[in-house]
Motif scaffolding. Structure first.
Motif, PDB file in Angstrom:
ATOM      1  N   ALA A  75     -51.162  13.206  10.294  1.00  0.00           N
ATOM      2  CA  ALA A  75     -50.985  14.535   9.690  1.00  0.00           C
ATOM      3  C   ALA A  75     -50.200  15.509  10.558  1.00  0.00           C
ATOM      4  CB  ALA A  75     -52.360  15.133   9.369  1.00  0.00           C
TER       5      ALA A  75
ATOM      6  N   GLU B 125     -44.308   9.065  10.339  1.00  0.00           N
ATOM      7  CA  GLU B 125     -45.008   7.809  10.035  1.00  0.00           C
ATOM      8  C   GLU B 125     -44.307   7.030   8.924  1.00  0.00           C
ATOM      9  OE1 GLU B 125     -46.367  10.783  10.146  1.00  0.00           O
ATOM     10  OE2 GLU B 125     -47.774  10.750  11.837  1.00  0.00           O
TER      11      GLU B 125
ATOM     12  N   LEU C 238     -53.292   5.218  15.809  1.00  0.00           N
ATOM     13  CA  LEU C 238     -52.349   6.316  15.604  1.00  0.00           C
ATOM     14  C   LEU C 238     -51.259   5.869  14.633  1.00  0.00           C
ATOM     15  CD1 LEU C 238     -51.837   7.978  19.100  1.00  0.00           C
ATOM     16  CD2 LEU C 238     -53.623   8.339  17.395  1.00  0.00           C
ATOM     17  N   GLY C 239     -50.999   6.729  13.654  1.00  0.00           N
ATOM     18  CA  GLY C 239     -50.084   6.363  12.576  1.00  0.00           C
ATOM     19  C   GLY C 239     -48.625   6.333  12.971  1.00  0.00           C
TER      20      GLY C 239
END
Ligand code: UTP
Length: 277
Positions: free
Chosen positions: A10, A26, A128-129
């Motif tokens: 986000a 991402e 983690l994206g």
């Protein structure tokens, strides 16, 4: 025992502007798919099927990527594009995905707090994206196996260079076996001279839900962000927390260098390798 996964995705990606103004980092392509798909597939390959992706209101593209698009599927069906149809359907069916909006970008720790209800009383992995890890077993699978073996919280670290300490959370502790340390302390972005070791946190973790208590009591720092590293530090004082030195490769797609490198290195072993010749 259920193991879930939470993928924070986000953030605003300020290090990679203007590229990330409207395009979520991402969703940046690596070889033939967006970064976040590599990350979801890592969790799935580790045997995890219940996955929450934390996204922002400005990052709708992430959810769209994993949603069935009826019109597209119909056209692929009508035109006999079977391989493509299979590929897009596979994305929709990868896992049980839940999307949670982080309304304000108050840091990684805050993003994870948004998944508290989703996680409930289960243990969970964090990926983690914007980070792709390779290796066999993959990083998350390695951590999940060690989590069950040790029955304790664990995260991956990598050897970093002396001059790089200011970009990482750095760990100190006691070696308990080859590549595994019982963590005593974590320092966020230390100067090289004061860094307790050259082992840096790299973006894969497995926790019991107890981490939420520590996230909630973590005060936000100078820029108003809740840091996961602070909560881990607090957790390490009351529960066992291990670090595992991961030997595979890791790409931080939020940096130009790693993004370019990931393209080149990950395409070498794929069906796309011929385009490099
Ligand atoms: P980063 O710090 O690398 O991402 O967080 P960022 O904040 O988007 O990027 P910069 O530092 O401004 O360039 C690592 C991961 O955590 C997510 C990011 O999306 C990224 O995948 N994150 C970060 C959140 O989900 N929420 C936040 O408030 C911050």
């Amino acid at each position: 025992l259920i193991m879930k996964a939470v993928i924070p995705a986000a953030g605003f990606g300020t290090r990679f502007l203007p590229l990330t103004k409207a395009q979520p980092k991402e969703m940046l392509p690596v070889v033939n798919k967006p970064t976040i798909q590599w990350v979801v597939e890592e969790a799935v390959d580790a045997g995890i099927t219940d996955i929450a992706i934390i996204t922002g209101e400005h990052k709708q593209a992430i959810e769209n990527h994993f949603r069935p698009i009826e019109k597209l599927e119909k056209i692929l069906e009508m035109t006999g594009k079977k391989t493509e149809l299979k590929e897009v359907r596979e994305i929709n069916e990868l896992a049980n995905l839940e999307f949670i909006i982080q309304k304000e970008q108050k840091g990684l720790g805050h993003a994870i707090l948004c998944a508290e209800d989703f996680v409930g009383s289960d243990s969970f992995a964090i990926l983690l994206g914007d980070t792709i890890c390779t290796g066999n077993p993959n990083c998350t699978k390695g951590l999940v196996d060690l989590f069950y073996e040790k029955n304790a919280n664990i995260f991956s670290v990598e050897r970093i260079k002396f001059e790089e300490t200011k970009r990482y959370g750095v760990v100190s502790g006691t070696k308990v076996e080859e590549d595994i340390m019982l963590v005593k302390d974590l320092v966020e972005k230390p100067e090289p001279e004061t860094a307790p070791s050259l082992l840096g946190i790299q973006g894969r973790y497995v926790f019991t839900p107890d981490i939420f208590t520590h996230l909630k009591s973590t005060k936000s720092g100078a820029v108003g962000e809740i840091q996961l590293t602070d909560a881990m530090n607090s957790l390490s004082k009351v529960q066992k927390l291990y670090s595992w030195t991961f030997k595979g490769k890791r790409y931080d797609i939020g940096t130009m260098r790693d993004w370019f490198q990931s393209h080149l290195e990950l395409s070498i072993n794929s069906e796309y390798s011929s385009v490099l010749k």
